[in-house]
Write a protein that holds these residues in place. Sequence first.
Motif, PDB file in Angstrom:
ATOM      1  N   GLY A 158      11.759  10.997  -1.002  1.00  0.00           N
ATOM      2  CA  GLY A 158      13.092  11.625  -0.874  1.00  0.00           C
ATOM      3  C   GLY A 158      13.104  13.046  -1.648  1.00  0.00           C
ATOM      4  N   HIS A 159      14.265  13.696  -1.951  1.00  0.00           N
ATOM      5  CA  HIS A 159      14.224  14.930  -2.327  1.00  0.00           C
ATOM      6  C   HIS A 159      13.815  15.072  -3.704  1.00  0.00           C
ATOM      7  N   ASP A 160      14.039  14.121  -4.562  1.00  0.00           N
ATOM      8  CA  ASP A 160      13.830  13.948  -5.937  1.00  0.00           C
ATOM      9  C   ASP A 160      12.477  13.589  -6.394  1.00  0.00           C
ATOM     10  N   GLY A 216      12.158  15.167 -14.304  1.00  0.00           N
ATOM     11  CA  GLY A 216      11.907  15.123 -15.993  1.00  0.00           C
ATOM     12  C   GLY A 216      11.790  13.475 -16.567  1.00  0.00           C
ATOM     13  N   ARG A 217      11.189  13.561 -17.582  1.00  0.00           N
ATOM     14  CA  ARG A 217      10.764  12.464 -18.220  1.00  0.00           C
ATOM     15  C   ARG A 217      11.780  11.314 -18.444  1.00  0.00           C
ATOM     16  N   ASP A 218      12.871  11.913 -18.707  1.00  0.00           N
ATOM     17  CA  ASP A 218      13.991  11.114 -19.392  1.00  0.00           C
ATOM     18  C   ASP A 218      14.926  10.729 -18.275  1.00  0.00           C
ATOM     19  N   ALA A 219      14.593  10.911 -17.009  1.00  0.00           N
ATOM     20  CA  ALA A 219      15.678  10.774 -16.088  1.00  0.00           C
ATOM     21  C   ALA A 219      15.729   9.378 -15.649  1.00  0.00           C
ATOM     22  N   HIS A 220      14.659   8.734 -15.727  1.00  0.00           N
ATOM     23  CA  HIS A 220      14.631   7.128 -15.467  1.00  0.00           C
ATOM     24  C   HIS A 220      14.060   6.301 -16.413  1.00  0.00           C
ATOM     25  N   LYS A 221      14.836   6.003 -17.397  1.00  0.00           N
ATOM     26  CA  LYS A 221      14.418   5.188 -18.695  1.00  0.00           C
ATOM     27  C   LYS A 221      14.629   3.731 -18.502  1.00  0.00           C
ATOM     28  N   GLY A 222      15.622   3.420 -17.431  1.00  0.00           N
ATOM     29  CA  GLY A 222      15.821   1.944 -17.446  1.00  0.00           C
ATOM     30  C   GLY A 222      15.027   0.984 -17.070  1.00  0.00           C
ATOM     31  N   GLY A 223      15.192  -0.011 -16.525  1.00  0.00           N
ATOM     32  CA  GLY A 223      14.228  -1.031 -16.137  1.00  0.00           C
ATOM     33  C   GLY A 223      14.414  -1.377 -14.813  1.00  0.00           C
ATOM     34  N   THR A 224      14.818  -0.651 -14.010  1.00  0.00           N
ATOM     35  CA  THR A 224      14.962  -1.139 -12.474  1.00  0.00           C
ATOM     36  C   THR A 224      13.578  -0.624 -12.003  1.00  0.00           C
ATOM     37  N   PRO A 225      13.279  -1.326 -10.853  1.00  0.00           N
ATOM     38  CA  PRO A 225      11.811  -1.162  -9.978  1.00  0.00           C
ATOM     39  C   PRO A 225      11.547   0.275  -9.946  1.00  0.00           C
ATOM     40  N   TYR A 226      12.649   1.171  -9.549  1.00  0.00           N
ATOM     41  CA  TYR A 226      12.290   2.534  -9.736  1.00  0.00           C
ATOM     42  C   TYR A 226      11.939   3.082 -10.781  1.00  0.00           C
ATOM     43  N   ASP A 227      12.882   2.799 -11.954  1.00  0.00           N
ATOM     44  CA  ASP A 227      12.602   3.340 -13.363  1.00  0.00           C
ATOM     45  C   ASP A 227      11.204   2.922 -13.543  1.00  0.00           C
ATOM     46  N   GLU A 228      10.764   1.682 -13.489  1.00  0.00           N
ATOM     47  CA  GLU A 228       9.364   1.407 -13.774  1.00  0.00           C
ATOM     48  C   GLU A 228       8.394   1.991 -13.072  1.00  0.00           C
ATOM     49  N   SER A 229       8.448   2.608 -11.637  1.00  0.00           N
ATOM     50  CA  SER A 229       7.692   3.289 -10.779  1.00  0.00           C
ATOM     51  C   SER A 229       7.430   4.600 -11.456  1.00  0.00           C
ATOM     52  N   TYR A 271       0.781  -1.104  -0.042  1.00  0.00           N
ATOM     53  CA  TYR A 271      -0.021   0.084   0.051  1.00  0.00           C
ATOM     54  C   TYR A 271       0.901   1.328  -0.032  1.00  0.00           C
ATOM     55  N   ASN A 272       2.073   1.043   0.242  1.00  0.00           N
ATOM     56  CA  ASN A 272       3.052   2.271   0.354  1.00  0.00           C
ATOM     57  C   ASN A 272       4.441   1.892  -0.034  1.00  0.00           C
ATOM     58  N   VAL A 273       4.567   1.492  -1.287  1.00  0.00           N
ATOM     59  CA  VAL A 273       5.807   1.009  -1.804  1.00  0.00           C
ATOM     60  C   VAL A 273       6.735   2.206  -2.110  1.00  0.00           C
ATOM     61  N   THR A 274       7.986   2.204  -1.509  1.00  0.00           N
ATOM     62  CA  THR A 274       8.957   3.428  -1.663  1.00  0.00           C
ATOM     63  C   THR A 274      10.039   2.840  -2.168  1.00  0.00           C
ATOM     64  N   PRO A 275      10.270   2.451  -3.346  1.00  0.00           N
ATOM     65  CA  PRO A 275      11.308   2.243  -4.294  1.00  0.00           C
ATOM     66  C   PRO A 275      12.348   3.250  -4.273  1.00  0.00           C
ATOM     67  N   SER A 276      13.506   3.057  -4.573  1.00  0.00           N
ATOM     68  CA  SER A 276      14.449   4.258  -4.783  1.00  0.00           C
ATOM     69  C   SER A 276      15.502   3.843  -5.755  1.00  0.00           C
ATOM     70  N   ALA A 277      16.339   4.653  -6.222  1.00  0.00           N
ATOM     71  CA  ALA A 277      17.274   4.288  -7.341  1.00  0.00           C
ATOM     72  C   ALA A 277      18.106   3.287  -7.011  1.00  0.00           C
ATOM     73  N   HIS A 278      18.342   3.192  -5.407  1.00  0.00           N
ATOM     74  CA  HIS A 278      19.152   2.147  -4.935  1.00  0.00           C
ATOM     75  C   HIS A 278      18.717   0.920  -4.716  1.00  0.00           C
ATOM     76  N   TYR A 279      17.138   0.903  -5.133  1.00  0.00           N
ATOM     77  CA  TYR A 279      16.725  -0.498  -4.558  1.00  0.00           C
ATOM     78  C   TYR A 279      17.260  -1.633  -5.119  1.00  0.00           C
ATOM     79  N   GLN A 280      17.526  -2.637  -3.845  1.00  0.00           N
ATOM     80  CA  GLN A 280      17.942  -3.758  -4.294  1.00  0.00           C
ATOM     81  C   GLN A 280      17.678  -4.908  -4.157  1.00  0.00           C
ATOM     82  N   TYR A 281      16.238  -5.125  -3.426  1.00  0.00           N
ATOM     83  CA  TYR A 281      15.715  -6.371  -3.297  1.00  0.00           C
ATOM     84  C   TYR A 281      14.933  -6.903  -4.366  1.00  0.00           C
ATOM     85  N   LEU A 282      15.463  -7.072  -5.586  1.00  0.00           N
ATOM     86  CA  LEU A 282      14.748  -7.216  -7.055  1.00  0.00           C
ATOM     87  C   LEU A 282      13.779  -8.469  -6.973  1.00  0.00           C
ATOM     88  N   PRO A 283      14.272  -9.551  -6.316  1.00  0.00           N
ATOM     89  CA  PRO A 283      13.297 -10.751  -6.395  1.00  0.00           C
ATOM     90  C   PRO A 283      11.968 -10.475  -5.839  1.00  0.00           C
TER      91      PRO A 283
END
Length: 690
Positions: free
Chosen positions: A215-217, A223-236, A187-199
């Motif tokens: 967090g601050h950002d 901007g829309r292009d800052a997180h274009k990868g496939g990490t959980p955070y990027d997906e969020s 109900y309150n998933v807080t991923p970050s750019a450094h999220y590690q528990y991928l499984p």
Amino acid sequence: MASEGEDVYATLLLSDSYLPGALVLAHSLRDAGTTKKLAVLITADTVSPAAITQLQSTYDYIIPVERIVNEAPANLFLMNRGDLHSTFTKVNLWKQLQFRKIIYMDADTVAIRAPDELFSLPHAFSAAPDIGWPDIFNTGLMVLTPNMGDYYALLAMAQRGISFDGADQGLLNMHFKNAFNRLSFTYNVTPSAHYQYLPAYRHFQSSISVVHFIGHDKPWTEGRDAHKGGTPYDESVGRWWAVYDRHFKEPSTDSSVQETSTLVQYYTKGEFHPVMPVVSSSSYPTYQPPESRSETYQAVHPTVGDQNVIFHATPASDTEITHATAEQPRHERTEVPSHVETAYVPPTLGVPEVKPEIQYSIWDASRAPPPADSRPEASNFPATHYQMSSDPEPFKAPERYPDPPKNMWYEVPKTPTYQKPTPIFPWEKDAPKPTRVFPEDELDVTEPPSSELATEPGPPEMEPEPPVTPVTSTIPVIPSDPWQSYSRGNAWDDIPEIGRYVGNLQKPRKGSVQIVHGQGSSSVDVSDLGGRKRILRLTDFPTELERPSLPVTPAPIRRPNFWGGERNEEGELPAAEGVPSQEEWDPAVQLEQLARRQSDVLAQKFGEDSGHEIPTRSLPYGSEGVVSPSYEAKAPTRGSGSAASEPAPGTVIPPPSYKGPSPVFDKDESFLSHSTPEPGTEEELDVLQT
Ligand SMILES: O=c1ccn([C@@H]2O[C@H](COP(=O)(O)OP(=O)(O)O[C@H]3O[C@H](CO)[C@@H](O)[C@H](O)[C@H]3O)[C@@H](O)[C@H]2O)c(=O)[nH]1
Ligand SMILES: [Mn+2]
């Protein structure tokens, strides 16, 4: 107005800079099909009217609340989040009693699915664990039941700055401690750019209801292009942008959204492309765009020289929004005629209308220097002129002013705090109740007041001590001549307790108290006890008859004299040795004697035959033959004067020598050798006169 006991999703907007977040959240809930109403708490002092207008298009309830600032924000800087100085404002959620249950969501959350089922929770307060410290809850999503008990407790803590992180999360965790219903992390998933528990993320991904960009950002500040990868955070982040694009990306298919989205874009990095209405068409030189770029359009902020524009969102916010428009995809526009000048309308002053016929500047500051003939940067700033009122009508106050705020609260103390002081004086115990009566109320009173008070007190009545009767009336009738019936007594003269009290005070000095007995006397000896009423008329003076006559000259007070001698038994001064008594001292005789003696001495010294004749000389004028009337020639009792040498009264005295005393006088010769003392002090003179 909300209906009684309604359920509502609520968020908080403390500044315009979170406007994209608040709007994306609302749309995400709506898009997810919630049936619940949406509310936003705003602080009117830090949120612009334009932003409020924007919120009204999406939210059902706009609720202005008091901003609660942390006055002791030191802990905020431990997590480098000075911008969270006002998140204590969340406390206001607990006083929204118009709602049965509130699902509060931070403006930096986005709903993947609407968690409506949380409204059915029986618990008063529920929240999900915080990823930074899972024993505590994160305050980005809370399910709460408004109630004033929690509100006042939280407010009191907020006012004292009680919070371990300086913001609402520290405050709320300190208040609720472990007494919260722990919600699933989904109900309150807080991923970050450094999220590690991928499984885990992959395993639970499908059940995520809400994502929270702590967090601050935030997605809209990066901007829309800052997180274009496939990490959980990027997906969020991508989920957030999906909602944004659905509602605010231009060109929008929804014409109403298109008209009102400029402000949201302004606060979303890379999305703001200001439109510039035409202000003139011919008076300024025109700029010809390079041939190669004539088919595209890039709008820029005209007040800065490059395309990285930093705006301060609101005066109260320290959040900065950066627009890197140089990196943004260009929007296709109709080509701008070369003669058009543009003007800038700041979005915070209102949402500018975008009309298709408006034409745009074509200068790209990132690629070319400013046009040589362009006007200064600030020349087109909007200017507002205010004029002094010339209305001659004086100001009239409105008939009624707005009601005071309803949410002010003050508990009237139930029991009065006043306590009667403990009595000090004996009469305080039976003191009559004070009353206040005005003379005009008493004018028809024919009965004279208490005789003891209003009339001259007569001889004291020596009765057995009566029971103490409190003075029933202290209101005297005003007589025609107040001086005639003026009482010289005091109310307390008739209260035996006071008499006793003063009597006790005076006991040690009883003997020296002058008590006058006699006809008409109103004084009673305080020592006259024996079961009698003791009354002491302190203010009554004896009459003329009663008074003993005073001596005309008061007896002098005898004190030790200044010679230091003791007084004799009669208080007289000790007799001086060799000094004749006053009665025996006749100054005229003494003078004669002195003169004669002097002549004798001179005669002996110089001899009868010396040839020097001592001339006789008369006494000073007027002193011849003067004899003291009280003089009686007597042999001196003491002293060196010899009786034989004294002349008979009336004897002619030879004139004195004027050579004066000289060494020729021998030491023990019998003439007056003592000097007259200084006149005494006044006291001594007093003594002498008597
Ligand atoms: O300038 C601001 C700052 C904050 N907010 C509102 O306050 C909320 C909290 O701020 P946020 O930036 O979301 O904080 P977080 O980064 O999420 O930080 C954590 O710490 C905060 C302070 O304890 C808590 O409020 C959060 O729930 C928690 O996740 C935001 O969502 C907004 O609703 C504004 O409107 N404008
Ligand atoms: Mn947050």
